[in-house]
Design an enzyme around this catalytic site. Structure first.
Site, PDB file in Angstrom:
ATOM      1  N   ARG A 124     -34.364  25.025  13.112  1.00 49.77           N
ATOM      2  CA  ARG A 124     -35.145  25.383  14.303  1.00 49.77           C
ATOM      3  C   ARG A 124     -36.448  26.076  13.904  1.00 49.77           C
ATOM      4  O   ARG A 124     -37.479  25.871  14.539  1.00 49.77           O
ATOM      5  CB  ARG A 124     -34.310  26.274  15.233  1.00 49.77           C
ATOM      6  CG  ARG A 124     -33.372  25.454  16.127  1.00 49.77           C
ATOM      7  CD  ARG A 124     -32.164  26.234  16.578  1.00 49.77           C
ATOM      8  NE  ARG A 124     -32.477  27.406  17.358  1.00 49.77           N
ATOM      9  CZ  ARG A 124     -31.697  28.494  17.445  1.00 49.77           C
ATOM     10  NH1 ARG A 124     -30.554  28.543  16.800  1.00 49.77           N
ATOM     11  NH2 ARG A 124     -32.060  29.499  18.181  1.00 49.77           N
ATOM     12  N   ARG A 169     -43.787  24.382  24.196  1.00 46.18           N
ATOM     13  CA  ARG A 169     -43.394  24.416  22.787  1.00 46.18           C
ATOM     14  C   ARG A 169     -44.092  23.338  21.981  1.00 46.18           C
ATOM     15  O   ARG A 169     -43.871  23.248  20.773  1.00 46.18           O
ATOM     16  CB  ARG A 169     -41.896  24.184  22.707  1.00 46.18           C
ATOM     17  CG  ARG A 169     -41.080  25.308  22.093  1.00 46.18           C
ATOM     18  CD  ARG A 169     -39.659  24.906  22.287  1.00 46.18           C
ATOM     19  NE  ARG A 169     -38.692  25.569  21.509  1.00 46.18           N
ATOM     20  CZ  ARG A 169     -37.941  26.576  21.952  1.00 46.18           C
ATOM     21  NH1 ARG A 169     -38.158  27.105  23.123  1.00 46.18           N
ATOM     22  NH2 ARG A 169     -36.988  27.052  21.205  1.00 46.18           N
ATOM     23  N   ARG A 229     -23.777  30.805  20.369  1.00 52.63           N
ATOM     24  CA  ARG A 229     -24.419  29.510  20.602  1.00 52.63           C
ATOM     25  C   ARG A 229     -24.128  28.560  19.455  1.00 52.63           C
ATOM     26  O   ARG A 229     -24.144  28.970  18.299  1.00 52.63           O
ATOM     27  CB  ARG A 229     -25.932  29.693  20.743  1.00 52.63           C
ATOM     28  CG  ARG A 229     -26.376  29.875  22.171  1.00 52.63           C
ATOM     29  CD  ARG A 229     -27.816  30.298  22.260  1.00 52.63           C
ATOM     30  NE  ARG A 229     -28.740  29.390  21.584  1.00 52.63           N
ATOM     31  CZ  ARG A 229     -30.063  29.569  21.573  1.00 52.63           C
ATOM     32  NH1 ARG A 229     -30.595  30.594  22.196  1.00 52.63           N
ATOM     33  NH2 ARG A 229     -30.837  28.727  20.934  1.00 52.63           N
ATOM     34  N   ARG A 258     -25.828  37.265  16.966  1.00 51.22           N
ATOM     35  CA  ARG A 258     -26.030  37.208  18.420  1.00 51.22           C
ATOM     36  C   ARG A 258     -24.792  36.665  19.127  1.00 51.22           C
ATOM     37  O   ARG A 258     -24.207  35.674  18.715  1.00 51.22           O
ATOM     38  CB  ARG A 258     -27.242  36.311  18.697  1.00 51.22           C
ATOM     39  CG  ARG A 258     -27.499  36.047  20.161  1.00 51.22           C
ATOM     40  CD  ARG A 258     -28.926  35.637  20.412  1.00 51.22           C
ATOM     41  NE  ARG A 258     -29.263  34.298  19.952  1.00 51.22           N
ATOM     42  CZ  ARG A 258     -30.495  33.773  20.053  1.00 51.22           C
ATOM     43  NH1 ARG A 258     -31.479  34.474  20.571  1.00 51.22           N
ATOM     44  NH2 ARG A 258     -30.733  32.551  19.625  1.00 51.22           N
ATOM     45  N   LYS A 273     -37.936  36.717  22.003  1.00 49.62           N
ATOM     46  CA  LYS A 273     -38.671  36.262  23.206  1.00 49.62           C
ATOM     47  C   LYS A 273     -37.886  36.530  24.489  1.00 49.62           C
ATOM     48  O   LYS A 273     -38.405  37.069  25.445  1.00 49.62           O
ATOM     49  CB  LYS A 273     -38.886  34.729  23.178  1.00 49.62           C
ATOM     50  CG  LYS A 273     -39.815  34.197  22.153  1.00 49.62           C
ATOM     51  CD  LYS A 273     -40.070  32.707  22.403  1.00 49.62           C
ATOM     52  CE  LYS A 273     -38.845  31.818  22.289  1.00 49.62           C
ATOM     53  NZ  LYS A 273     -38.337  31.627  20.934  1.00 49.62           N
TER      54      LYS A 273
HETATM   55  P1  ADP Z   1     -34.645  29.489  20.429  1.00 47.90           P
HETATM   56  O1  ADP Z   1     -36.031  29.913  20.779  1.00 47.90           O
HETATM   57  O2  ADP Z   1     -33.803  30.595  19.901  1.00 47.90           O
HETATM   58  O3  ADP Z   1     -34.594  28.270  19.563  1.00 47.90           O
HETATM   59  P2  ADP Z   1     -34.163  28.431  23.130  1.00 47.90           P
HETATM   60  O4  ADP Z   1     -33.036  28.837  23.998  1.00 47.90           O
HETATM   61  O5  ADP Z   1     -35.542  28.745  23.587  1.00 47.90           O
HETATM   62  O6  ADP Z   1     -33.839  29.088  21.730  1.00 47.90           O
HETATM   63  O7  ADP Z   1     -34.071  26.873  22.865  1.00 47.90           O
HETATM   64  C1  ADP Z   1     -32.896  26.246  22.448  1.00 47.90           C
HETATM   65  C2  ADP Z   1     -33.089  24.758  22.344  1.00 47.90           C
HETATM   66  O8  ADP Z   1     -33.457  24.222  23.629  1.00 47.90           O
HETATM   67  C3  ADP Z   1     -34.198  24.288  21.420  1.00 47.90           C
HETATM   68  O9  ADP Z   1     -33.737  24.214  20.082  1.00 47.90           O
HETATM   69  C4  ADP Z   1     -34.515  22.904  21.999  1.00 47.90           C
HETATM   70  O10 ADP Z   1     -33.519  21.959  21.647  1.00 47.90           O
HETATM   71  C5  ADP Z   1     -34.375  23.148  23.492  1.00 47.90           C
HETATM   72  N1  ADP Z   1     -35.656  23.548  24.128  1.00 47.90           N
HETATM   73  C6  ADP Z   1     -35.910  24.726  24.748  1.00 47.90           C
HETATM   74  N2  ADP Z   1     -37.156  24.762  25.221  1.00 47.90           N
HETATM   75  C7  ADP Z   1     -37.744  23.582  24.895  1.00 47.90           C
HETATM   76  C8  ADP Z   1     -39.039  23.021  25.090  1.00 47.90           C
HETATM   77  N3  ADP Z   1     -40.014  23.695  25.721  1.00 47.90           N
HETATM   78  N4  ADP Z   1     -39.260  21.777  24.607  1.00 47.90           N
HETATM   79  C9  ADP Z   1     -38.295  21.090  23.979  1.00 47.90           C
HETATM   80  N5  ADP Z   1     -37.068  21.564  23.740  1.00 47.90           N
HETATM   81  C10 ADP Z   1     -36.775  22.796  24.196  1.00 47.90           C
END
Ligand code: ADP
Ligand code: ZN
Length: 223
Positions: free
Chosen positions: A173, A88, A162, A127, A13
């Site tokens: 996740r 999300r 990370r 990554r 993404k």
């Molecule tokens: P990935 O899609 O690889 O899991 P992200 O960087 O998008 O990585 O998200 C990392 C973390 O940030 C998620 O596991 C969650 O804890 C938090 N997070 C990100 N976006 C949201 C969201 N829209 N709602 C709730 N938590 C979020």
């Protein structure tokens, strides 16, 4: 223009959104990046989100919505945004709809990315990310190695992994994604803006090709 990037963790993404930002000139807004930056800077927000982020759980809706709405009101996003990682949950999607309606804006496209799970796991554990918050370049120690191990090609800062990019946490996740975010596909299917793309080495379709396909779709749509 508002574009939403949906898709499981590690599907690409962020990479696709980054390419789209360059091609379309619309800023990328990554909720994960906003939270990680807050954690690195040890702000109040950072402290609040830390326990969720490290476990790979979602940050509560109320807090997430507040943070993203504040971001969306900033002047650089007047002409639109590529939302990477938000919404999300269904609640977040509904709130976003209300918010955009108030602003007389609408969602132009929801890109739903998928990728085979073994490729996702492989991508995530390999990554590495630039620790410079203004750079955040992403590398892959197998497929896209930096010239010097552990150092960013673009800015010379140290690369890091990370904390939630371990096999165990990624699996969690993905589970969280299936349970809470997957239902959004149906939500957006009803609005006729959903567009699915599979990213996979097997079909030679990676982030670059996906981004090209999205731009082509948007161009045809505008005609
Ligand atoms: P990935 O899609 O690889 O899991 P992200 O960087 O998008 O990585 O998200 C990392 C973390 O940030 C998620 O596991 C969650 O804890 C938090 N997070 C990100 N976006 C949201 C969201 N829209 N709602 C709730 N938590 C979020
Ligand atoms: Zn860098």
């Amino acid at each position: 223009m508002v574009i939403i990037m949906l898709g499981a963790p590690g599907v690409g993404k962020g990479t696709v959104a980054g390419i789209l930002t360059e091609k379309l000139g619309i800023p990328q807004v990554s909720s994960g990046d906003i939270f990680r930056k807050a954690m690195a800077e040890k702000t109040e927000l950072g402290e609040k989100v830390e326990e969720y982020m490290t476990k790979g759980e979602l940050v509560p809706d109320d807090l997430t919505i507040k943070v993203i709405e504040e971001r969306l009101l900033e002047p650089d996003l007047k002409s639109g945004a590529i939302l990477d990682g938000f919404p999300r949950t269904k609640v977040q999607a509904e709130k976003l709809d209300e918010f955009l309606k108030e602003q007389n804006k609408k969602i132009d496209m929801v890109v739903d990315l998928t990728s085979p799970e073994e490729e996702i796991l492989d991508r995530i554990v390999n990554r590495r990310i630039c620790s410079n918050q203004n750079c955040k370049a992403v590398y892959n120690i197998k497929l896209k190695k930096p010239k010097v191990e552990g150092i960013c090609d673009k800015c010379g800062s140290k690369l890091y992994q990370r904390e939630d990019d371990t096999v165990e946490k990624v699996k969690n996740r993905i589970k969280v994604y299936e349970a809470q975010t997957k239902p959004l596909e149906e939500y957006y299917e009803n609005t006729k803006v959903l567009y699915r793309i599979t990213i996979s080495q097997k079909i030679n379709k990676m982030a670059k090709e996906a981004a090209e396909e999205i731009v082509e779709y948007l161009n045809n749509k505008g005609e």
